[in-house]
Design an enzyme around this catalytic site. Structure first.
Site, mmCIF file in Angstrom:
data_model
loop_
_atom_site.group_PDB
_atom_site.id
_atom_site.type_symbol
_atom_site.label_atom_id
_atom_site.label_comp_id
_atom_site.label_asym_id
_atom_site.label_seq_id
_atom_site.Cartn_x
_atom_site.Cartn_y
_atom_site.Cartn_z
ATOM 1 N N GLU A 130 -55.331 -24.031 17.126
ATOM 2 C CA GLU A 130 -56.202 -22.904 16.759
ATOM 3 C C GLU A 130 -55.529 -21.566 17.064
ATOM 4 O OE1 GLU A 130 -58.116 -23.936 14.762
ATOM 5 O OE2 GLU A 130 -60.141 -24.256 15.494
ATOM 6 N N THR A 183 -59.554 -16.848 9.283
ATOM 7 C CA THR A 183 -60.267 -16.577 10.536
ATOM 8 C C THR A 183 -59.696 -15.336 11.212
ATOM 9 O OG1 THR A 183 -60.787 -18.901 10.790
ATOM 10 C CG2 THR A 183 -60.890 -17.578 12.788
HETATM 11 N N1 HSE Z 1 -65.704 -18.949 16.529
HETATM 12 C C1 HSE Z 1 -64.690 -18.834 15.521
HETATM 13 C C2 HSE Z 1 -64.932 -17.556 14.732
HETATM 14 C C3 HSE Z 1 -64.781 -20.024 14.609
HETATM 15 O O1 HSE Z 1 -66.075 -17.348 14.320
HETATM 16 O O2 HSE Z 1 -64.012 -16.775 14.568
HETATM 17 C C4 HSE Z 1 -63.764 -20.044 13.510
HETATM 18 O O3 HSE Z 1 -63.962 -21.220 12.738
#
Ligand code: HSE
Length: 310
Positions: A130, A183
């Site tokens: 991630e 993201t």
């Molecule tokens: N919590 C993260 C965001 C999840 O909202 O950026 C990304 O899938």
């Protein structure tokens, strides 16, 4: 069964679940990648094939590769792993594409090594994937992918993940408009501070959602699926967001919001029939928007990763 090779189903996930930015997530049953991992004599992690997506094969540029290397470094195993990935979750969809690959790789490797690592350690390795994908090692997709069901990241430092009870009749409807939102980009547009007033509303809802899940109080779950902080900013990037949300609620959904960092929109419903009605009403809205889309209906996946050749 071949002890040196394993094929796994790696579930898609919904992160944030409206009120729980970076801390809440749930795993899905109906959508996920498939991955084959095999032990090889050469030390290292090698991605030999990726079907379904145009993503890098180089280990250091691939989330499964990076997560796998983190596991390998922590292990005393002298060999390596070869990975074939069949991507069914599109990148930039908001349903945990990178998490499925990173978590799937380390779960499969751990199985092949006869489980030297705990699930929380696997979460830590997968978070490195991630970090590569979004610049931030958030755990709200990889934790439900590995543990199954709903998970809460109570703390990042030290990492503390709580598995949350999942009511049996909970179904998700997911609309994936065919646009890509990275993201990293949708994090950049967020404010870094919040007002005390918004904080009060938000942690009230996080507590309410957890209580609703444990007591199987569907109305309380619905009342708590509200996001005062992130949704007002990110929803602007998603075509028809307000109309889809309204149509979902009108069709009987308990609540609806942005899945992860978007563009996918999720709605949670009690029972499959309502989830189907919600899907139908979303289709009606999207007919007028003119953006291609995928639509999924899924039960919450309580197992997480699945061994496809036990
Ligand atoms: N919590 C993260 C965001 C999840 O909202 O950026 C990304 O899938």
């Amino acid at each position: 069964m071949n002890k040196n090779e394993i094929k796994v189903f790696c579930p898609a996930t919904i992160a944030n679940v409206s009120c729980g930015f970076d801390v809440l997530g749930l795993a899905l049953d109906a959508v996920g990648d498939e991955m084959t991992v095999r032990k090889i004599d050469t030390k290292g992690v090698y991605i030999s094939k990726i079907i379904g997506q145009d993503i890098p094969l180089e280990t250091e540029k691939n989330v499964a590769g990076i997560a796998g290397l983190a596991l390998l470094q922590a292990s005393d195993y002298l060999g390596g792993f070869e990975i074939e990935i069949h991507k069914k979750i599109k990148a930039g969809s908001g349903i945990g594409s990178s998490a499925a690959s990173a978590a799937g790789a380390v779960w499969a490797m751990n199985m092949l090594l006869e489980n030297p690592f705990s699930t929380i350690e696997l979460v830590q390795f997968a978070m490195e994937g991630e970090r590569l994908a979004s610049g931030v090692p958030h755990a709200d997709n990889v934790a439900p992918a590995l543990f199954g069901g709903f998970t809460l990241v109570r703390s990042y430092d030290p990492l503390d993940i709580i598995q949350i009870h999942t009511p049996k009749e909970l179904y998700a409807t997911i609309l994936h408009p065919q646009i890509e939102i990275k993201t990293a980009d949708s994090r950049k547009i967020l404010k870094t501070t919040i007002s005390l007033q918004d904080g009060i509303k938000q942690w009230g809802n996080v507590g309410g959602l957890i209580a609703g899940l444990y007591t199987e109080d569907y109305a309380l779950i619905g009342r708590s699926l509200v996001d005062h902080i992130v949704e007002p900013i990110r929803s602007i990037l998603i075509p028809g967001f307000d109309d889809v949300k309204k149509a979902s609620l009108d069709a009987g959904a308990l609540g609806a919001g942005i899945s992860g960092s978007g563009p996918s929109i999720f709605a949670l419903s009690k029972g499959e029939q309502t989830a189907e009605k919600v899907a139908k009403s979303i289709k009606e809205v999207y007919r007028t928007i003119g953006v291609e889309y995928d639509l999924h209906i899924s039960k919450v996946n309580l197992e997480g990763m699945k061994n496809l050749n036990p």
